[in-house]
Design a protein around this motif. Structure first.
Motif, short mmCIF file in Angstrom:
data_model
loop_
_atom_site.label_atom_id
_atom_site.label_comp_id
_atom_site.label_asym_id
_atom_site.label_seq_id
_atom_site.Cartn_x
_atom_site.Cartn_y
_atom_site.Cartn_z
N GLY A 141 0.82 -1.22 0.00
CA GLY A 141 0.00 0.00 0.00
C GLY A 141 0.84 1.26 0.00
O GLY A 141 0.57 2.21 -0.73
N GLY A 142 1.90 1.26 0.81
CA GLY A 142 2.77 2.42 0.87
C GLY A 142 3.51 2.65 -0.43
O GLY A 142 3.65 3.78 -0.89
N ALA A 170 0.53 2.35 7.37
CA ALA A 170 1.12 2.22 8.71
C ALA A 170 1.78 3.54 9.10
O ALA A 170 2.27 4.28 8.23
N PRO A 171 1.83 3.85 10.41
CA PRO A 171 2.39 5.13 10.87
C PRO A 171 3.79 5.43 10.34
O PRO A 171 4.09 6.57 9.97
N VAL A 172 4.66 4.41 10.26
CA VAL A 172 6.02 4.66 9.78
C VAL A 172 6.02 5.06 8.30
O VAL A 172 6.83 5.89 7.86
N LYS A 176 7.02 8.80 6.34
CA LYS A 176 7.83 8.90 5.14
C LYS A 176 7.12 9.72 4.06
O LYS A 176 7.72 10.58 3.42
N ILE A 177 5.83 9.45 3.88
CA ILE A 177 5.04 10.16 2.86
C ILE A 177 5.03 11.66 3.15
O ILE A 177 5.25 12.49 2.26
N PHE A 178 4.80 12.03 4.41
CA PHE A 178 4.73 13.46 4.76
C PHE A 178 6.11 14.12 4.68
O PHE A 178 6.21 15.30 4.33
N GLU A 179 7.13 13.36 4.96
CA GLU A 179 8.50 13.89 4.81
C GLU A 179 8.76 14.22 3.32
O GLU A 179 9.32 15.27 2.99
N ILE A 180 8.29 13.34 2.43
CA ILE A 180 8.50 13.56 0.99
C ILE A 180 7.62 14.71 0.50
O ILE A 180 8.05 15.51 -0.35
N VAL A 194 -5.47 17.42 0.90
CA VAL A 194 -6.75 17.02 1.50
C VAL A 194 -6.49 15.79 2.34
O VAL A 194 -5.97 14.78 1.83
N GLU A 195 -6.80 15.86 3.62
CA GLU A 195 -6.35 14.81 4.53
C GLU A 195 -7.30 14.66 5.72
O GLU A 195 -7.67 15.65 6.34
N GLN A 196 -7.69 13.40 5.98
CA GLN A 196 -8.58 13.15 7.12
C GLN A 196 -7.81 13.12 8.44
O GLN A 196 -8.38 13.34 9.50
N ASN A 197 -6.50 12.83 8.36
CA ASN A 197 -5.65 12.89 9.54
C ASN A 197 -5.37 14.37 9.82
O ASN A 197 -4.35 14.93 9.42
#
Length: 239
Positions: A141-142, A170-172, A176-180, A194-197
């Protein structure tokens, strides 16, 4: 102050004859910003992105990109002008290889300037370089989220729109996604997230809008929204 690259003015969208999904949405995204849009499921966030990206036609109001009206233009023309969407659920091509998926994101580009884009995507997402001959459907998925982002970046967008990039990860991997995302922004790409988190979105963006039942109900610097009692209660699980 930097100039507006994306502006919505009084945007309405209706599904069929009954569902009024967007009710006069107005917002702006300025060059170089990360702007977040938060809201619960069914608030109209995805409908708004699809309308901006040309997948749905607005019933009323304006969508302006770099001051030009793009409301109702086909999605490939909007992409050619410099706006790419990473859709909710990724929507990669499972029976194409990683390389072929990236190639699909570059269909509007000339061949000679693509080598640099492939190199850039493989630098951002090294795992995609290792899996370039693997079918998209066999990725985790990641990795599929990274592939969807890489595919959007192949069009060399000025504005990258991301619809729920952390969903189901997964949180890890989310870290990584937000870092990128932040790195892409530092490289000069404007981000509309757009983000539900909600907490993660507000920690990443400089400004944000809150959407409820098709309307913007709050907006401002994320530092202010993170301290807003109503936002804390409704979206951050804090009282």
């Amino acid at each position: 102050m930097s100039e507006k690259v994306l502006e919505l003015k009084g945007l309405h969208a209706v599904y069929g004859k009954k569902i009024h999904a967007l009710k006069g949405v107005s917002l702006e995204v300025r060059q170089g910003e990360i702007v977040a849009l938060i809201g619960n499921n069914g608030a109209g966030k995805t409908t708004m992105l699809k309308t901006v990206a040309g997948q749905l036609k607005p019933d009323q109001g304006q969508v302006l990109f770099e001051g030009q009206s793009i409301g109702g233009l086909p999605s490939h023309e909007i992409m050619r002008r410099g706006m790419s969407l990473v859709p909710e659920g990724r929507h990669i091509f499972p029976r194409l290889t990683v390389f072929e998926n990236l190639e699909m994101g570059a269909y509007s580009r000339t061949k000679q300037d693509l080598e640099q884009e492939y190199a850039h995507v493989f630098e951002l997402f090294p795992v995609l370089g290792k899996r370039r001959t693997q079918f998209g459907g066999t990725l985790s998925g990641g990795e599929q989220q990274m592939l969807a982002m890489g595919r959007a970046l192949m069009a060399a967008p000025k504005v990258l729109m991301l619809d729920e990039p952390s969903m189901g990860l997964a949180p890890v991997v989310v870290d990584k996604i937000f870092e990128i995302i932040q790195r892409i922004n530092k490289e000069g790409v404007t981000i509309f997230l757009v983000e539900q988190n909600a907490k993660r979105a507000l920690q990443t963006a400089a400004r944000a809008y809150v959407m409820e039942t098709g309307a913007i109900v709050a907006e401002g610097p994320t530092s202010v929204l993170l301290d807003d009692p109503a936002v804390k209660k409704a979206y951050l699980g804090l009282h």
